[in-house]
Motif scaffolding. Structure first.
Motif, mmCIF file in Angstrom:
data_model
loop_
_atom_site.group_PDB
_atom_site.id
_atom_site.type_symbol
_atom_site.label_atom_id
_atom_site.label_comp_id
_atom_site.label_asym_id
_atom_site.label_seq_id
_atom_site.Cartn_x
_atom_site.Cartn_y
_atom_site.Cartn_z
ATOM 1 N N ILE A 22 0.874 -1.162 0.000
ATOM 2 C CA ILE A 22 0.000 0.000 0.000
ATOM 3 C C ILE A 22 0.915 1.216 0.000
ATOM 4 O O ILE A 22 1.620 1.459 0.978
ATOM 5 N N LYS B 245 -3.087 5.790 4.291
ATOM 6 C CA LYS B 245 -2.640 4.394 4.285
ATOM 7 C C LYS B 245 -2.841 3.756 5.656
ATOM 8 O O LYS B 245 -3.422 2.673 5.775
ATOM 9 N N SER B 246 -2.355 4.454 6.701
ATOM 10 C CA SER B 246 -2.505 3.897 8.047
ATOM 11 C C SER B 246 -3.968 3.880 8.457
ATOM 12 O O SER B 246 -4.422 2.951 9.132
ATOM 13 N N ASP C 270 2.482 -2.077 9.057
ATOM 14 C CA ASP C 270 2.485 -0.628 8.860
ATOM 15 C C ASP C 270 3.926 -0.128 8.890
ATOM 16 O O ASP C 270 4.565 -0.153 9.939
ATOM 17 N N VAL D 22 2.078 -1.428 4.337
ATOM 18 C CA VAL D 22 2.157 -0.008 4.001
ATOM 19 C C VAL D 22 3.623 0.338 3.819
ATOM 20 O O VAL D 22 4.446 0.036 4.685
ATOM 21 N N LEU E 114 -2.513 4.847 -3.072
ATOM 22 C CA LEU E 114 -3.583 5.548 -2.372
ATOM 23 C C LEU E 114 -3.196 6.998 -2.140
ATOM 24 O O LEU E 114 -2.093 7.286 -1.662
ATOM 25 N N TYR F 168 -7.320 6.594 -6.011
ATOM 26 C CA TYR F 168 -6.629 5.341 -5.739
ATOM 27 C C TYR F 168 -6.692 4.419 -6.947
ATOM 28 O O TYR F 168 -7.615 4.485 -7.757
ATOM 29 N N TRP G 99 -5.557 0.179 -7.914
ATOM 30 C CA TRP G 99 -5.027 -1.060 -7.362
ATOM 31 C C TRP G 99 -4.958 -2.143 -8.419
ATOM 32 O O TRP G 99 -5.743 -2.161 -9.359
#
Lengths: 283, 265
Positions: free
Chosen positions: B58, B66-67, B181, B212, B229, B234, B236
């Protein structure tokens, strides 16, 4: 030497009781204080200790200078403040420490007001600074019961409580209910502050918890050794504090806390993780 | 971002927007998820689908959400609308590695104590660690290259070694879905290589890994799948299709826009 160190306690029942109370307190407050430091909740402990005052004052109005009455009042109000302050920080922009500080100032003022309008100056001094020399049988039973309960509960929730201290997010993700342990721990802190309150008064009750714990933190690197060392330091301060207060006619509460402070000062200088040995300690 | 959970958030478990369905292929499906903070909205109408086994990166600029996305997946962050469905999973099947700076590295625990937390669900409150579990811990330490470190206190470790310890804990958790993360922030090159090897072996074992990441070179080298993101923007899919110049420019533009908003406030 023996005259100096031991005979005061052999000669006087009230000193013996005081010493017993201090040892019992140490056994409970030592571990709780260490966990308080590890959870970075020192300030919260401070706030809780002060929040006990208005409750104790109400207990004083009802039952006079008796520990059970003041203790019950103190416990409930202290705990209520802990919950309220938590709620305030959740629903407003204030951090937990800020909302605690607000609450404890209010409770301190309220407590002093109640006691001084309804009692004498001496009563106020007793409640603020404690009377470890006046510990009677009922108080002693209460203190030892709180200690026993504390140690049993800590043994029961030791593992998750420690995980929650180190990494609260982890416990939540694996589905452990961190909140329950936090809640139980808060109850334990309040209970132990209530126990320490008779000996040291609301203003210094936390001293018996924090000073030995932070001193121990400078020496030990395992949680169990922190517990033992913290208990040892606080028994030492209790014993020597009483001794000095007897020989030099110092007030007992401040004497105990000052000995604990002395241990802290010495630890800062000579302990492996103290101020001057930081490099070696972390290597 | 909050450093430690406050009193009340410790009680909350998961939010109602998350649903668990038993059976079927292990997968996570996000449908029209929106997350709004009082001052700005981070995710809006976000839909995405992750299926095991896969290694997802991510990526995105600072403040891209992201987080927040990870926290929403974990139920630590409330979604304002939308639905998150975990298929073939129960809530405890998810392992999570928080950003390293959220932990106190001077906490008085040994490496062994720390990784043993990964077995907490198995051992519960009181039971002793069995011989099999001790062997498991030793194997986990070997896999992260810290075989002789069980008795070493955490405060004696370097940043990279500390991160290896947390990875050993993840191994012991043995979860089919793993969220990371910023796992490589402040970690040296050799450690990154070792830990990347570990991530790849997890995928071979059939797990779904979401990480992440900041470092786009790392994403391009190791990750087949990427979620790029930048809040409302975004993309993917396969990394080569997602990390195109065009998409990167769009992400940068989006980030300039929200940074401009902050300046206006």
């Amino acid at each position: 030497m023996i005259d100096f160190l031991i005979s005061p306690f052999m000669d006087y029942v009230f000193l013996r009781r005081a010493l017993m109370a201090c040892i019992a307190l140490s056994l409970g407050c030592g571990p709780v204080g260490v966990l308080l430091v590890l959870r970075r909740m020192s300030l919260m402990g401070d706030a809780l200790a002060h929040a006990i005052l208005p409750g104790a004052a109400i207990g004083f109005l009802v039952g006079g200078l008796s520990l059970p009455a003041m203790g019950c009042g103190g416990f409930f109000v202290g705990f209520l403040v802990a919950i309220l302050a938590g709620a305030i920080s959740r629903f407003t922009i204030l951090n937990e420490d800020a909302s605690f500080a607000g609450f404890y100032l209010i409770s301190l003022a309220l407590g002093v007001l109640i006691v001084s309008t309804q009692g004498s100056q001496v009563d106020l001094m007793h409640i603020l600074f404690g009377t470890v020399l006046a510990v009677d049988k009922i108080s002693l039973i209460m203190v030892t019961s709180i200690t026993t309960l504390t140690l049993v509960v800590l043994a029961l929730i030791y593992r998750p409580l420690l995980i929650e201290c180190f990494d609260p997010g982890f416990l939540r993700v694996i589905g452990g209910r961190g909140g329950i342990y936090h809640f139980v721990f808060l109850i334990l802190v309040t209970l132990n502050l209530v126990a320490a309150f008779q000996a040291l008064g609301t203003l210094m009750a936390l001293g018996m918890m924090m000073l030995p714990a932070v001193s121990a933190r400078l020496w030990a690197r395992h949680v169990w050794s922190l517990f033992l060392l913290s208990i040892f330091f606080s028994i030492l301060s209790g014993y020597f504090g009483l001794l000095f207060s007897y020989h030099l006619e110092w007030p007992s509460g401040p004497a105990i806390i000052l000995i604990a402070g002395l241990i802290y000062g010495v630890s800062l200088i000579v302990a492996p993780f103290g101020a001057f040995k930081q490099q070696q300690g972390s290597a | 971002m909050e450093h430690r959970p406050s009193f009340w958030t410790r009680f909350k478990k998961t939010h109602s927007s998350i649903q668990y369905i038993e059976g079927g292929v292990v997968s996570i499906n996000l449908q029209n998820v929106s997350v709004k903070y009082p001052s700005n909205s981070i995710l809006s109408d976000f839909s995405c689908y992750f299926e095991a086994p896969a290694l997802w990166a991510i990526a995105g600029p600072n403040g891209a959400g992201k987080s927040t996305l990870l926290r929403a997946l974990l139920g630590l962050q409330k979604c304002n609308s939308g639905k998150i469905t975990f298929q073939g999973l129960c809530p405890c099947d998810v392992a999570y590695l928080a950003q390293q700076n959220q932990l106190d590295r001077r906490f008085p625990l040994t490496v062994g104590d720390t990784i043993a937390m990964g077995l907490f669900r198995e051992v519960g409150l009181f039971r002793k660690y069995t011989k099999g579990q001790r062997e498991k811990m030793q194997r986990a330490l070997e896999r992260v290259g810290l075989s002789n470190f069980a008795k070493v206190p955490l405060q004696a470790l370097s940043g990279g070694q500390f991160q290896r310890v947390l990875f050993a804990r993840l191994i012991l958790q043995d979860a089919p879905v793993i969220f990371l993360d910023e796992p490589f922030a402040g970690v040296d090159g050799r450690t990154i290589e070792d830990l990347m090897g570990l991530l790849q072996s997890w995928v071979k074992e059939g797990r779904l890994v979401l990480a992440v990441l900041h470092d786009l070179d790392l994403v391009q080298d190791y990750f087949h799948k990427t979620l790029l993101l930048a809040r409302h923007f975004y993309r993917w899919g396969n990394t080569i299709d997602v990390l195109t110049k065009e998409n990167m420019r769009a992400a940068m533009a989006a980030s300039r826009q929200w940074e401009g908003e902050i300046e206006r406030i």
